[in-house]
Scaffold this active site. Sequence first.
Site, short mmCIF file in Angstrom:
data_model
loop_
_atom_site.label_atom_id
_atom_site.label_comp_id
_atom_site.label_asym_id
_atom_site.label_seq_id
_atom_site.Cartn_x
_atom_site.Cartn_y
_atom_site.Cartn_z
N ASP A 36 -9.12 -1.48 8.22
CA ASP A 36 -9.62 -0.76 9.33
C ASP A 36 -10.01 -1.51 10.66
OD1 ASP A 36 -8.85 1.72 7.92
OD2 ASP A 36 -10.89 1.97 7.10
N ARG B 12 -6.82 3.19 -2.99
CA ARG B 12 -5.81 2.28 -2.25
C ARG B 12 -6.03 0.91 -2.81
NH1 ARG B 12 -8.78 4.16 2.26
NH2 ARG B 12 -8.20 6.10 1.71
N ARG C 132 0.86 -1.25 -0.10
CA ARG C 132 0.00 0.04 0.04
C ARG C 132 1.00 1.29 0.11
NH1 ARG C 132 -5.03 1.94 3.69
NH2 ARG C 132 -5.02 3.97 2.86
N ASP D 213 -6.96 -1.73 2.06
CA ASP D 213 -7.38 -0.86 3.44
C ASP D 213 -7.99 -1.70 4.53
OD1 ASP D 213 -7.68 1.64 5.07
OD2 ASP D 213 -9.76 1.68 4.21
C1 X6L Z 1 -17.95 14.25 3.96
C2 X6L Z 1 -16.54 14.56 4.23
C3 X6L Z 1 -18.37 13.12 3.53
C4 X6L Z 1 -15.77 13.21 4.43
C5 X6L Z 1 -17.60 12.03 3.69
C6 X6L Z 1 -16.26 9.59 4.11
C7 X6L Z 1 -14.19 10.95 4.21
C8 X6L Z 1 -15.47 8.39 4.39
C9 X6L Z 1 -13.31 9.84 4.06
C10 X6L Z 1 -16.43 12.07 4.31
C11 X6L Z 1 -15.46 10.92 4.08
C12 X6L Z 1 -13.96 8.61 4.27
C13 X6L Z 1 -13.70 4.44 1.10
C14 X6L Z 1 -14.27 5.30 0.49
C15 X6L Z 1 -12.82 5.92 1.49
C16 X6L Z 1 -14.25 2.95 1.14
C17 X6L Z 1 -16.08 3.67 -0.22
C18 X6L Z 1 -13.22 7.46 4.09
C19 X6L Z 1 -11.88 7.29 3.71
N1 X6L Z 1 -12.61 4.70 1.71
N2 X6L Z 1 -15.65 4.92 -0.11
N3 X6L Z 1 -13.97 6.50 0.65
N4 X6L Z 1 -15.29 2.69 0.39
N5 X6L Z 1 -17.32 3.43 -0.87
O1 X6L Z 1 -13.53 1.94 1.80
O2 X6L Z 1 -13.70 6.28 4.62
S1 X6L Z 1 -11.71 7.45 1.93
MG MG Z 2 -10.90 3.24 5.52
MG MG Z 3 -7.53 2.65 6.80
#
Ligand code: X6L
Ligand code: MG
Ligand code: MG
Length: 169
Positions: free
Chosen positions: A97, A92, A83, A95
């Site tokens: 978590d 990525r 990663r 991941d």
């Molecule tokens: C406003 C601001 C709304 C930030 C949402 C949500 C930021 C999730 C980061 C957010 C916000 C994350 C995945 C992803 C990411 C995943 C899907 C995160 C970290 N990881 N989308 N986006 N699956 N579908 O594993 O979870 S980045």
């Molecule tokens: Mg994550």
């Molecule tokens: Mg993570």
Amino acid sequence: MQEAFVALGANIGDRESSLKEALRRLANDPGLKVRRISSVYETAPVGFTDQPAFLNMTVSLETELEPLTLLRRLLEIEQEMGRVRDVRWGPRNIDLDLLVYGEVSMESTELTLPHPRMGERAFVLVPLREIWPPHSTFPWEAEFSSFSLQEEGISRWADWDGLEQRKEI
Ligand code: X6L
Ligand code: MG
Ligand code: MG
């Protein structure tokens, strides 16, 4: 022995192979026993939306490792799988978590349990709800019930056995 819940995600490279590889590494760790495995979902990216769709799933692990030790092992598996941490919230290949560790509630710079933002994330709650122990209350039931899979861009991709047989359902 505690039951810990882990979310897996991948959105670049061979996403299926990455999930399988991560599961293999978890299963082969002498300090961990994989207990429950959710279905695999294809999910629209959230946070940073201009990136490929994810495959997401959850697993539960039985372990004697302390929460921080388990977290560091998960991050080590990400590293072993190559990663690269580049763009925040960006693509990525794998991941891992740590979401929940038994009944532990803690807050530190390295680890907060339960994961502080999991209640907002349908791509976490949907597969987690599937493997939650059937006779205990799901703490995020209200949030879970408010999600529409279609609105959240989430579709069931495969069950784990189907994925291992390289078959979609
Ligand atoms: C406003 C601001 C709304 C930030 C949402 C949500 C930021 C999730 C980061 C957010 C916000 C994350 C995945 C992803 C990411 C995943 C899907 C995160 C970290 N990881 N989308 N986006 N699956 N579908 O594993 O979870 S980045
Ligand atoms: Mg994550
Ligand atoms: Mg993570």
